[in-house]
Design an enzyme around this catalytic site. Sequence first.
Site, PDB file in Angstrom:
ATOM      1  N   LYS A   1      13.223  23.090 -20.886  1.00  0.00           N
ATOM      2  CA  LYS A   1      14.431  23.081 -20.039  1.00  0.00           C
ATOM      3  C   LYS A   1      15.595  22.410 -20.780  1.00  0.00           C
ATOM      4  O   LYS A   1      16.724  22.887 -20.746  1.00  0.00           O
ATOM      5  CB  LYS A   1      14.152  22.336 -18.733  1.00  0.00           C
ATOM      6  CG  LYS A   1      13.226  23.083 -17.802  1.00  0.00           C
ATOM      7  CD  LYS A   1      13.943  24.248 -17.163  1.00  0.00           C
ATOM      8  CE  LYS A   1      13.007  25.271 -16.605  1.00  0.00           C
ATOM      9  NZ  LYS A   1      13.622  26.507 -16.163  1.00  0.00           N
TER      10      LYS A   1
ATOM     11  N   PHE B   1      -2.162  10.531  -5.623  1.00  0.00           N
ATOM     12  CA  PHE B   1      -2.251  10.007  -6.995  1.00  0.00           C
ATOM     13  C   PHE B   1      -1.585   8.634  -7.097  1.00  0.00           C
ATOM     14  O   PHE B   1      -0.416   8.523  -7.446  1.00  0.00           O
ATOM     15  CB  PHE B   1      -1.587  10.982  -7.974  1.00  0.00           C
ATOM     16  CG  PHE B   1      -2.230  12.349  -8.020  1.00  0.00           C
ATOM     17  CD1 PHE B   1      -3.609  12.492  -8.068  1.00  0.00           C
ATOM     18  CD2 PHE B   1      -1.447  13.503  -8.009  1.00  0.00           C
ATOM     19  CE1 PHE B   1      -4.201  13.756  -8.111  1.00  0.00           C
ATOM     20  CE2 PHE B   1      -2.034  14.759  -8.067  1.00  0.00           C
ATOM     21  CZ  PHE B   1      -3.414  14.882  -8.111  1.00  0.00           C
TER      22      PHE B   1
ATOM     23  N   SER C   1       4.846  36.012  -8.995  1.00  0.00           N
ATOM     24  CA  SER C   1       5.406  36.389  -7.688  1.00  0.00           C
ATOM     25  C   SER C   1       4.890  37.772  -7.333  1.00  0.00           C
ATOM     26  O   SER C   1       4.289  38.453  -8.169  1.00  0.00           O
ATOM     27  CB  SER C   1       6.939  36.367  -7.719  1.00  0.00           C
ATOM     28  OG  SER C   1       7.423  37.195  -8.743  1.00  0.00           O
TER      29      SER C   1
ATOM     30  N   SER D   1      16.100  21.138 -14.495  1.00  0.00           N
ATOM     31  CA  SER D   1      15.184  20.316 -13.692  1.00  0.00           C
ATOM     32  C   SER D   1      15.455  18.841 -13.945  1.00  0.00           C
ATOM     33  O   SER D   1      15.821  18.445 -15.066  1.00  0.00           O
ATOM     34  CB  SER D   1      13.747  20.639 -14.123  1.00  0.00           C
ATOM     35  OG  SER D   1      12.848  19.716 -13.573  1.00  0.00           O
TER      36      SER D   1
ATOM     37  N   ILE E   1      12.318  29.965  -5.697  1.00  0.00           N
ATOM     38  CA  ILE E   1      13.732  29.594  -5.511  1.00  0.00           C
ATOM     39  C   ILE E   1      14.610  30.842  -5.654  1.00  0.00           C
ATOM     40  O   ILE E   1      15.597  31.017  -4.930  1.00  0.00           O
ATOM     41  CB  ILE E   1      14.154  28.496  -6.515  1.00  0.00           C
ATOM     42  CG1 ILE E   1      13.183  27.307  -6.431  1.00  0.00           C
ATOM     43  CG2 ILE E   1      15.579  28.030  -6.234  1.00  0.00           C
ATOM     44  CD1 ILE E   1      13.333  26.282  -7.539  1.00  0.00           C
TER      45      ILE E   1
ATOM     46  N   LEU F   1       2.769  18.718  -4.372  1.00  0.00           N
ATOM     47  CA  LEU F   1       2.348  18.065  -3.134  1.00  0.00           C
ATOM     48  C   LEU F   1       2.425  18.973  -1.902  1.00  0.00           C
ATOM     49  O   LEU F   1       1.415  19.135  -1.189  1.00  0.00           O
ATOM     50  CB  LEU F   1       3.226  16.821  -2.902  1.00  0.00           C
ATOM     51  CG  LEU F   1       2.937  16.045  -1.621  1.00  0.00           C
ATOM     52  CD1 LEU F   1       1.543  15.441  -1.652  1.00  0.00           C
ATOM     53  CD2 LEU F   1       3.980  14.951  -1.409  1.00  0.00           C
TER      54      LEU F   1
ATOM     55  N   PHE G   1      16.461  32.276 -13.272  1.00  0.00           N
ATOM     56  CA  PHE G   1      15.316  31.507 -12.768  1.00  0.00           C
ATOM     57  C   PHE G   1      14.043  31.769 -13.565  1.00  0.00           C
ATOM     58  O   PHE G   1      13.102  30.971 -13.496  1.00  0.00           O
ATOM     59  CB  PHE G   1      14.993  31.906 -11.315  1.00  0.00           C
ATOM     60  CG  PHE G   1      16.044  31.545 -10.317  1.00  0.00           C
ATOM     61  CD1 PHE G   1      16.144  30.257  -9.830  1.00  0.00           C
ATOM     62  CD2 PHE G   1      16.936  32.499  -9.849  1.00  0.00           C
ATOM     63  CE1 PHE G   1      17.106  29.918  -8.895  1.00  0.00           C
ATOM     64  CE2 PHE G   1      17.901  32.173  -8.919  1.00  0.00           C
ATOM     65  CZ  PHE G   1      17.986  30.876  -8.441  1.00  0.00           C
TER      66      PHE G   1
ATOM     67  N   ILE H   1      12.127  39.098 -19.460  1.00  0.00           N
ATOM     68  CA  ILE H   1      13.409  38.674 -20.049  1.00  0.00           C
ATOM     69  C   ILE H   1      13.374  38.713 -21.576  1.00  0.00           C
ATOM     70  O   ILE H   1      14.410  38.626 -22.220  1.00  0.00           O
ATOM     71  CB  ILE H   1      13.836  37.255 -19.580  1.00  0.00           C
ATOM     72  CG1 ILE H   1      12.709  36.249 -19.800  1.00  0.00           C
ATOM     73  CG2 ILE H   1      14.297  37.267 -18.128  1.00  0.00           C
ATOM     74  CD1 ILE H   1      13.158  34.798 -19.715  1.00  0.00           C
TER      75      ILE H   1
ATOM     76  N   TYR I   1       7.104  21.336 -20.832  1.00  0.00           N
ATOM     77  CA  TYR I   1       7.927  22.069 -19.862  1.00  0.00           C
ATOM     78  C   TYR I   1       9.357  21.493 -19.830  1.00  0.00           C
ATOM     79  O   TYR I   1      10.349  22.221 -19.916  1.00  0.00           O
ATOM     80  CB  TYR I   1       7.285  22.011 -18.471  1.00  0.00           C
ATOM     81  CG  TYR I   1       8.232  22.427 -17.374  1.00  0.00           C
ATOM     82  CD1 TYR I   1       8.630  23.753 -17.231  1.00  0.00           C
ATOM     83  CD2 TYR I   1       8.756  21.479 -16.486  1.00  0.00           C
ATOM     84  CE1 TYR I   1       9.525  24.127 -16.242  1.00  0.00           C
ATOM     85  CE2 TYR I   1       9.647  21.845 -15.494  1.00  0.00           C
ATOM     86  CZ  TYR I   1      10.029  23.172 -15.376  1.00  0.00           C
ATOM     87  OH  TYR I   1      10.920  23.527 -14.397  1.00  0.00           O
TER      88      TYR I   1
END
Length: 337
Positions: A153, A218, A37, A125, A13, A200, A81, A60, A149
Site C-alpha cells: 500500500k 487476542f 468476490s 490503509s 468496499i 473481528l 480497490f 488489472i 501488505y
Amino acid sequence: MKTILVTGGTGYIGSHTVVSLLENNYKVVILDNLCNSKISTLARIEKISSKTPDFYQGDIRDATLLASIFKNHPISGVIHFAGLKAVGESQKEPLKYYENNVTGSITLLNEMFKANVKTFVFSSSATVYGEPGSTQYEEGMSTIPINVYGRTKFMIEEVLRDCAQANPDFSVACLRYFNPVGAHQSGLIGENPVGTPNNLMPYVGQIAMGKLPMLKVFGNDYPTPDGTGLRDYIHVDDLAKGHVLALSYLEKNSGALTVNLGTGKPYSVLEMIAAFEKVSGKNIPYEFVDRRSGDLAEYYANPSLAKKLLYWQAEHGIERMCEDTWRFYQQVELSHS
Ligand code: NAD
Ligand code: WQD
C-alpha cells in the site's frame, strides 16, 4: 454524466462505493477478476440502485483488456480497490502481493495515462503508518509499515505521489481507511469472506449465525481500559461516501492528497462484542488467548483533514455498524449466494 472505472467493484468496499456513485449520477464500469468476490453482487447492486454498471471480469494486470476498456468507455476517473488484503498471507507469499497490488497498480496507471485519464482515487490503509509512536494517526506522521501488505500500500502511494509530481494535471487521492465494518442497510451487500474470517466483525457475525463456536480475543493485557485492542471501526457506507467526495475534490484540485478516513473514536474488542450482542440478541462466547503477532494495542484516526478538505465525516456509530452487519449475515444465510 461522468463515467468512473471502479477496479475491485464487486468487492466489499467497492460494491458499496459503486452504489454511492450510481446514487450520485455517475456511470460505472467495474473491472474485477472475482478472486475475492462473487458475480451475484452485481445483481444486488442493481437491486439497490435500479441501475446497471458495466462489468468486465478480468485482471488489472491485463494491459490489453485495460486499453480496450479505456477505449470503449468515456472514463473520466478511476477508483482503484482491486488488491489482495490478507496480512498473514502477504507475509507468507510476498511476491503474490507485490505482483498483484504493486505491479497491478502500475499496469493500471500506464493504461490510464495512455488514455489521458488523470483522476485517481486509491484504497490505502491506516496500516501504512506502522507504529509511529502515537496512537492517533495524522497524515503527516512517519510511515513504516510492518508487514508486506502494508508495504504494498505504501509503495503504491509513493508511486502515485511521484506521478503527481511529474504530471501537474494528475489528481490523486490516497484514502487511508481505518477498520471498515458494517454493510449496506438493505442487507444485500456486505463482507462475506471465503473461509474462516481473519477480521473481528466477520468472525463475530459467523458466531452469531452458529457457523463458528467461539471468538478468540487476542490479548487482554494491553495497556487499554479493558485490556483488549482498540480500533477505529468505520461504517462501509461512510467510507463509500468519502470516495464520492474525494472525486468531487479531485475535479477541482490537482496534485496528491493523502487523507485518513476514520471516525476518530476507538472501541475495544469487548465493546464491539457487547454492541453486537445487544443488536442481535445473540450471545457471542469468547475466550482470551495470547496477543496476535503484529497487532498494536491501539490506533485511531485524526479525521480532521477529511472534514476540512472533503467535507466528509463519519455519520454512523457502532450500533448501526453492528445492526447492518447482523442484517447482512441473516440475509446471506437465507439466500446462500
Ligand atoms: P475485497 O477483497 O472485498 O475487494 C477487492 C476486490 O478486488 C475483490 O472483488 C477482488 O476480486 C478484486 N481483485 C483483487 N485483485 C484483483 C486483480 N488483480 N484484478 C482485478 N480484480 C482484483 O476487499 P475490500 O475490503 O473491499 O478492500 C478494497 C480495497 O481496500 C483493497 O485494496 C484493500 O487493500 C483496501 N483496504 C481494505 C481494508 C479492509 O479492512 N477491508 C482496509 C484498508 C484498505
Ligand atoms: C480488530 C481487533 C484484534 C480477530 C486489519 C488489517 C489492516 C486493515 C484492517 C486492510 C484487534 C482483535 C480480531 C479475532 C480478535 N486492513 N481480534 N479476535 O488487525 O485492526 O486490521 O484490518 O488494510 O491492515 O491488519 O483488524 O478486525 O483483524 O482486528 O481479538 O478473531 O480485533 O486483535 O484488536 P486489524 P481485525
